[in-house]
Design an enzyme around this catalytic site. Structure first.
Site, short mmCIF file in Angstrom:
data_model
loop_
_atom_site.label_atom_id
_atom_site.label_comp_id
_atom_site.label_asym_id
_atom_site.label_seq_id
_atom_site.Cartn_x
_atom_site.Cartn_y
_atom_site.Cartn_z
N LYS A 307 -7.23 35.21 11.79
CA LYS A 307 -7.07 35.17 10.34
C LYS A 307 -7.93 34.03 9.77
O LYS A 307 -7.88 32.90 10.27
CB LYS A 307 -5.60 34.97 9.98
CG LYS A 307 -5.28 35.20 8.51
CD LYS A 307 -3.79 35.25 8.28
CE LYS A 307 -3.45 35.61 6.84
NZ LYS A 307 -1.99 35.76 6.63
N GLU A 391 13.71 41.97 5.72
CA GLU A 391 14.67 41.64 4.67
C GLU A 391 16.06 42.20 4.94
O GLU A 391 17.06 41.56 4.63
CB GLU A 391 14.15 42.16 3.31
CG GLU A 391 12.94 41.42 2.79
CD GLU A 391 11.63 41.95 3.33
OE1 GLU A 391 10.57 41.42 2.96
OE2 GLU A 391 11.66 42.91 4.14
N ARG A 419 14.17 46.02 -0.74
CA ARG A 419 14.13 46.62 0.60
C ARG A 419 15.46 46.47 1.32
O ARG A 419 15.67 47.09 2.37
CB ARG A 419 13.01 45.96 1.41
CG ARG A 419 11.62 46.17 0.82
CD ARG A 419 10.61 45.17 1.35
NE ARG A 419 10.38 45.28 2.76
CZ ARG A 419 9.45 46.04 3.33
NH1 ARG A 419 8.67 46.79 2.57
NH2 ARG A 419 9.30 46.06 4.63
#
Length: 648
Positions: A307, A391, A419
Site C-alpha cells: 500500500k 461491524e 451493516r
C-alpha cells in the site's frame, strides 16, 4: 508519456515489459498529482497499479467482468478505461466519482464502496452467466485482505465453493484495510512473525517449498493429471475408496504444513499463490492459468502488494499509508492526519470517561484513526478492540461485553452501522444492554458520495425500543452527551450521532444535560410566532436564520436545540405546541425522520398547530467536497430556512 496514449484496456496489450514498467511509474505520478489537487484515496491505488495492468491485459473488459470490492482501489482502473481527463474533477460536484460508477463507464459494474460484498456479486453474476442471461465470459472479483475480515466474504466463499462457480478471485493482500488488517490469514500469508524480525531456517525452507508447490499447482497439466489419477484410484475394486482417501489426506497434510491459506480449499475454492503483486509478468501467468483452472470451480489468485508503493510519504505513513489524503504539496506529502472537530471532541471525551470509569472499553471496525480512537488505544491498549471490517461482530461482541459488566463504546461511521442493523435491534436493544454507539460522519459527509452519507441513522435508531438517540450541536455537547451516556446506559443502549468536520465551540451555559432539550431562543408572543426545533448540526443555520429575520424585521422565532431525538423531551413538545406553527430541521432523511415524530407529538397536544418538516429527500445523494453545498441544494442552509420561515 505512455499514460497519455492509454484510452482503453486494449491499448495496454501492445506494450512490452519495459514499457509497462515505465507506464506503472507514470500512473503513480499521475495519481499523486491528481489527488494532491483535489484530495482522495491515495495509498490503496498506488499499491494496485501493476495488478490492475495485469488484469486488463489478461481479461477483456467489459466482456469479462472485473469487479472491485471497496472501490477506492479503482483509480488505475478508471485511468486505463478512458477517464484520465476527468481526474481534475475527482470527487467534485458533478465530476468523477471516487468509486466505480455505472453512469461513468460500461467497465464499472458495482458502485457500493462498503467492503466484503464483491464475492456475493460475483456469485450472482456467475449464476446468471451459467443460466444464459449474462454474456460475460469470466467473472473476476478483486478483494483486499482487509475486506476478507468481513463475514459476508466468507458466506460468499462457502457458496462459491459449494456450487463450484467458475469465478476468479484476486486477493489483493497489502496487510491493511485502513489500519493494519486484523487477520491471521493476511499475517500468515505474508510471513509476518511478531516474535522475531528474521525468518528461521525452517521458515525459509518451507517458504521455498510453498512457492514450488504453487508453481506446480497452478499448472493446468498437473491439475488434469491429478484428476485422472484420482479417478483411477477411485475405480479400483475394494481398495479404491481407501486409496483415494489416503491421497486426499496426504495432500491436505502438505497444504496444512506449507500453505496456511488452505482455508480456501477447505471451502471448495482452489488457491494459488502468493505472487508478487508488482510483477506484471508473474501476475499475467497466474491469471492465465486461473482462467483454465476456473473451469472446475472458483479459484483464489493471491497477490502481495504494498500500500502506498512508489511514493515515500505514503510508504512511510505508519498509520494508514496515506489511505486517503486532503489537498497537499506532492513534493513533501500531506501533513500527518490528526482528528479534528467532532472527532477530536470525541477522542478527548472518551479518554476522560475511561480515566474515571474502568468499565469503559472502545470497539471499532478497522478505523481507529478516523473515529478518533488512537489516543484511547495508546492510553488503554488492553481496553481497545479493533475487530476488522466486521461491524456485525463488533456490535454483538459489545453486547457480550455489556452483559459481562463492561461499558462498551462502539465507534463507527454512521453509514457502516447500517451493516449491523439486526445486531443493534435484537442482540443489544432487545436485551436492554448498555452499549453506547458513537456515530461519526452522521448526516451529509461530502466527497465520498451516496454510500458514505450517514442520513438514515436517526430514522432507523429512533424506532428501536429503548434506544436513546442524542445529537450534539457543539463539541462541548458531545463531551457532555458521552458523559451522560455512561449513566444512561444502565437502562439500555444509547446512540450519539455527530457530523464530519468542524464543531462549534460554546460556553458552559449553552450545554444541556441528559435527555432534555435546551431552549435557545424564546419568541415574545408564541401564539403568533414560529417555533424551530433544530437537531444537531442544524442548530447553527437555525440561529443564523432567526438572526437575519430579526435584523430585517421579519417574524419572531423561538428555537429549541432538540438534543435528544428519542425519546423527545415532553417540555419541548409542550412549548412548541403553544406556537402558531412549528418547523423542524434535521440532517437526515425527512420521511420517517425525527421531524415526523415531532409532528405526531405536537399533534397529540394540539392538532391545530401546523408542523413543517425539513430534511433530506429519500434519494441517493450525490458527492460534493463541501457538505454545505448539498445542504443548500436541499434547502437546509440558513438562507433557505429564513425564506421558509418568512413564507410561513
Amino acid at each position: 508519456m505512455y499514460v497519455e496514449g492509454i484510452r482503453r484496456p486494449a491499448d495496454l496489450r501492445g506494450l512490452d515489459r519495459n514499457e509497462l514498467a515505465d507506464l506503472a511509474g507514470e500512473i503513480r505520478d499521475f495519481i499523486v498529482s491528481a489527488v494532491s489537487e483535489v484530495g482522495g484515496h491515495l495509498g490503496s491505488n498506488l499499491g494496485a497499479v501493476e495488478l490492475t495492468l495485469a488484469l486488463h491485459r489478461v481479461f477483456d473488459s467489459p466482456r469479462d467482468a472485473i469487479l472491485w470490492d471497496t472501490g477506492h482501489q479503482a483509480y488505475v482502473h478508471k485511468i486505463v478505461t478512458g477517464r484520465q481527463t476527468g481526474f481534475e474533477t475527482l470527487r467534485q460536484a458533478g465530476g468523477l466519482s471516487g468509486y466505480p460508477n455505472r453512469e461513468e463507464s460500461e467497465h464499472d459494474l458495482v458502485e457500493n464502496s462498503h467492503a466484503s460484498t464483491i464475492l456475493s456479486y460475483a456469485d450472482g453474476l456467475a449464476v446468471a452467466r451459467d443460466l444464459g442471461t449474462n454474456e460475460r465470459r469470466h467473472i473476476v472479483a478483486v478483494i483486499g485482505d482487509g475486506a476478507m475480515t468481513g463475514g459476508m466474504a466468507y458466506e460468499a466463499l462457502n457458496n462459491l465453493g459449494h456450487h463450484r462457480r467458475g469465478v476468479i478471485i484476486v486477493l489483493n493482500d497489502n496487510g491493511r484495510s485502513y489500519a493494519p488488517t486484523i487477520s491471521n490469514l493476511s499475517a500468515n500469508s505474508q510471513g509476518i512473525d511478531e516474535q522475531t524480525t528474521a525468518a528461521s531456517l525452517t521458515d525459509r525452507v518451507t517458504g521455498r517449498l510453498s512457492h514450488a508447490l504453487t508453481d506446480i499447482r497452478q499448472n493446468p497439466v498437473y491439475v488434469r493429471r491429478q484428476r485422472r489419477i484420482e479417478e483411477f484410484l477411485q475405480g479400483l475394486p475394494v481398495v479404491g475408496q481407501p486409496a483415494g482417501s489416503a491421497v486426499d489426506a496426504f495432500k491436505a497434510g502438505v497444504r496444512e504444513f506449507l500453505q496456511p491459506p488452505s482455508f480456501f480449499e477447505a471451502l471448495g475454492t482452489r488457491y494459488i499463490g502468493p505472487f508478487d503483486g508488482h510483477n506484471v509478468a508473474e501476475l499475467e501467468d497466474a491469471l492465465q492459468n486461473a482462467i483454465e483452472l476456473s473451469e472446475e470451480g472458483p479459484i483464489v489468485v493471491h497477490a502481495l502488494t504494498q500500500k502506498g508503493r512508489g511514493y515515500s510519504p505514503a510508504e512511510d505513513d505508519d498509520e494508514k499509508n496515506l489511505h486517503d489524503a486532503p489537498v497537499f504539496d506532492p513534493a513533501v506529502g500531506p501533513p500527518k492526519a490528526v482528528a479534528t472537530g467532532y472527532t477530536q471532541a470525541f477522542a478527548d471525551a472518551i479518554v476522560k470517561e475511561a480515566e474515571a470509569d474502568p468499565r469503559v472499553v472502545a470497539i471499532t471496525a478497522a478505523m481507529p484513526g478516523p473515529t478518533g480512537l488512537l489516543p484511547f488505544q495508546a492510553r488503554f491498549p488492553d481496553r481497545f478492540f479493533d475487530v476488522g471490517i466486521a461491524e456485525q461482530h463488533a456490535v454483538t461482541s459489545a453486547a457480550g461485553m455489556a452483559m459481562g459488566g463492561l461499558r462498551p463504546v462502539v465507534a463507527v461511521y454512521s453509514t457502516f452501522l447500517n451493516r449491523a442493523w439486526d445486531q443493534v435491534v435484537y442482540d443489544v436493544a432487545m436485551h436492554r444492554l448498555g452499549v453506547v454507539f458513537c456515530l461519526d460522519r452522521a448526516g451529509v459527509t461530502g466527497p465520498d458520495g451516496a454510500s458514505h452519507h450517514g442520513v438514515y441513522d436517526m430514522a432507523l435508531l429512533s424506532k428501536v425500543p429503548g434506544m436513546r438517540v442524542l445529537a450534539p450541536s457543539s463539541a462541548q455537547e458531545l463531551s457532555q452527551m458521552l458523559h451522560d451516556a455512561t449513566t444512561l446506559a444502565d437502562e439500555g443502549p444509547v446512540a450519539i450521532r455527530y457530523p464530519r468536520g468542524a464543531a462549534r465551540q460554546v460556553g458552559e451555559h449553552e450545554v444541556g444535560s441528559g435527555t432534555s432539550a435546551r431552549s435557545v431562543r424564546a419568541a415574545r408572543d408564541p401564539g403568533s410566532s414560529i417555533c424551530v426545533l433544530a437537531i444537531g448540526k442544524m442548530l447553527e443555520p437555525a440561529q443564523d436564520a432567526a438572526a437575519s429575520l430579526a435584523e430585517a424585521g421579519g417574524p419572531d422565532v423561538s428555537i429549541w436545540d432538540v438534543r435528544c431525538c428519542a425519546p423527545l423531551d415532553a417540555d419541548m413538545i409542550a412549548d412548541a405546541a403553544t406556537h402558531r406553527r412549528v418547523v423542524t430541521i434535521e440532517d437526515g432523511v425527512r420521511d420517517g425522520g425525527i421531524g415526523s415524530m415531532i409532528a405526531t407529538a405536537v399533534g397529540e397536544v394540539d392538532d391545530a398547530v401546523a408542523v413543517t418538516t425539513m430534511g433530506l429527500p429519500t434519494t441517493f445523494l450525490p458527492h460534493d467536497p463541501k457538505p454545505a453545498n448539498i445542504h443548500t441544494r436541499y434547502g437546509l442552509d440558513a438562507r433557505s430556512l429564513a425564506d421558509t420561515l418568512r413564507s410561513l
